[in-house]
Design a protein around this motif. Structure first.
Motif, PDB file in Angstrom:
ATOM      1  N   MET A   1      -7.217 -12.131 149.666  1.00 63.19           N
ATOM      2  CA  MET A   1      -7.679 -10.963 150.371  1.00 63.19           C
ATOM      3  C   MET A   1      -8.599 -11.399 151.510  1.00 63.19           C
ATOM      4  SD  MET A   1      -6.421  -8.218 148.825  1.00 63.19           S
ATOM      5  CE  MET A   1      -7.503  -6.902 149.287  1.00 63.19           C
ATOM      6  N   SER A   2      -8.777 -10.534 152.458  1.00 63.90           N
ATOM      7  CA  SER A   2      -9.662 -10.826 153.574  1.00 63.90           C
ATOM      8  C   SER A   2     -10.528  -9.599 153.856  1.00 63.90           C
ATOM      9  CB  SER A   2      -8.857 -11.235 154.803  1.00 63.90           C
ATOM     10  OG  SER A   2      -7.942 -10.221 155.137  1.00 63.90           O
ATOM     11  N   THR A   3     -11.515  -9.784 154.718  1.00 64.08           N
ATOM     12  CA  THR A   3     -12.442  -8.699 155.024  1.00 64.08           C
ATOM     13  C   THR A   3     -11.895  -7.811 156.142  1.00 64.08           C
ATOM     14  OG1 THR A   3     -13.649  -9.919 156.719  1.00 64.08           O
ATOM     15  CG2 THR A   3     -14.378 -10.215 154.428  1.00 64.08           C
ATOM     16  N   ARG A   4     -12.537  -6.660 156.302  1.00 61.75           N
ATOM     17  CA  ARG A   4     -12.160  -5.752 157.389  1.00 61.75           C
ATOM     18  C   ARG A   4     -12.336  -6.444 158.742  1.00 61.75           C
ATOM     19  NH1 ARG A   4     -12.572   0.450 157.880  1.00 61.75           N
ATOM     20  NH2 ARG A   4     -12.237   0.098 155.686  1.00 61.75           N
ATOM     21  N   CYS A   5     -13.439  -7.198 158.907  1.00 63.86           N
ATOM     22  CA  CYS A   5     -13.656  -7.910 160.173  1.00 63.86           C
ATOM     23  C   CYS A   5     -12.559  -8.941 160.423  1.00 63.86           C
ATOM     24  CB  CYS A   5     -15.036  -8.568 160.195  1.00 63.86           C
ATOM     25  SG  CYS A   5     -16.354  -7.451 160.705  1.00 63.86           S
ATOM     26  N   HIS A   6     -12.106  -9.605 159.375  1.00 58.57           N
ATOM     27  CA  HIS A   6     -11.000 -10.569 159.518  1.00 58.57           C
ATOM     28  C   HIS A   6      -9.758  -9.864 160.041  1.00 58.57           C
ATOM     29  CE1 HIS A   6      -8.790 -14.282 158.222  1.00 58.57           C
ATOM     30  NE2 HIS A   6      -7.783 -13.418 158.242  1.00 58.57           N
ATOM     31  N   MET A   7      -9.430  -8.726 159.447  1.00 59.54           N
ATOM     32  CA  MET A   7      -8.237  -7.989 159.860  1.00 59.54           C
ATOM     33  C   MET A   7      -8.373  -7.466 161.289  1.00 59.54           C
ATOM     34  SD  MET A   7      -6.388  -8.521 157.299  1.00 59.54           S
ATOM     35  CE  MET A   7      -4.970  -7.499 157.599  1.00 59.54           C
ATOM     36  N   MET A   8      -9.560  -7.003 161.663  1.00 53.62           N
ATOM     37  CA  MET A   8      -9.781  -6.536 163.041  1.00 53.62           C
ATOM     38  C   MET A   8      -9.647  -7.695 164.020  1.00 53.62           C
ATOM     39  SD  MET A   8     -12.950  -3.803 162.360  1.00 53.62           S
ATOM     40  CE  MET A   8     -13.913  -4.592 163.578  1.00 53.62           C
ATOM     41  N   ALA A   9     -10.183  -8.865 163.653  1.00 54.01           N
ATOM     42  CA  ALA A   9     -10.140 -10.030 164.539  1.00 54.01           C
ATOM     43  C   ALA A   9      -8.712 -10.499 164.798  1.00 54.01           C
ATOM     44  CB  ALA A   9     -10.975 -11.163 163.962  1.00 54.01           C
ATOM     45  N   MET A  10      -7.815 -10.232 163.879  1.00 55.52           N
ATOM     46  CA  MET A  10      -6.422 -10.647 164.069  1.00 55.52           C
ATOM     47  C   MET A  10      -5.821 -10.009 165.320  1.00 55.52           C
ATOM     48  SD  MET A  10      -5.171 -10.712 160.108  1.00 55.52           S
ATOM     49  CE  MET A  10      -3.466 -11.071 160.482  1.00 55.52           C
TER      50      MET A  10
END
Length: 141
Positions: A1-10
């Motif tokens: 799993m990853s964080t919301r910030c990780h997903m936004m940074a993608m």
């Protein structure tokens, strides 16, 4: 799993001319960081990689017009990276900074949002959680 910030940074780090969301817009409305998904450009004028360490973390800076977007993706080791802002042009910028919250190990959707004024002489310290990330949007003042 990853964080919301990780997903936004993608949306900034990965090259994709056609961004998409995996749910209906109502599922995103009012959620922290939704403004990033609404405003991040789909095309870029300039791309740089100011910070990276193979198989650990990567930070990509992309310019669209006079705005810069920076996305950072992290692996499974928490760390803080130092981002030199020497890629910015002269003058001052508003930086809207999204970073992982301290409790992302319990709730991966939590994030911090900070707004400050910066210049190309500054260095931002960006904390990256385990499997986390960060997004910074620079707008020229």
């Amino acid at each position: 799993m990853s964080t919301r910030c990780h997903m936004m940074a993608m949306y900034v780090v990965l090259e994709n001319h056609l961004t998409s969301l995996c749910d209906v817009p109502k599922a995103y409305e009012g959620q922290p960081g939704f403004e990033v998904l609404r405003t991040v450009p789909g095309t870029w004028d300039e791309i740089r990689v100011p910070v990276a360490e193979f198989n650990k973390h990567v930070t990509v800076a992309r310019r669209s017009g006079s705005d810069w977007w920076v996305g950072s993706l992290n692996n499974s080791t928490a760390r803080t990276i130092e981002l030199k802002l020497d890629f910015l042009g002269d003058g001052t910028y508003q930086a809207v900074i999204y970073t992982d919250a301290a409790d992302t190990d319990k709730n991966a959707n939590n994030l911090n949002k900070e707004v400050r004024t910066v210049s190309r002489k500054d260095i931002l310290k960006l904390p990256l959680a385990v499997d986390g990330g960060s997004v910074v949007h620079f707008t020229k003042l």
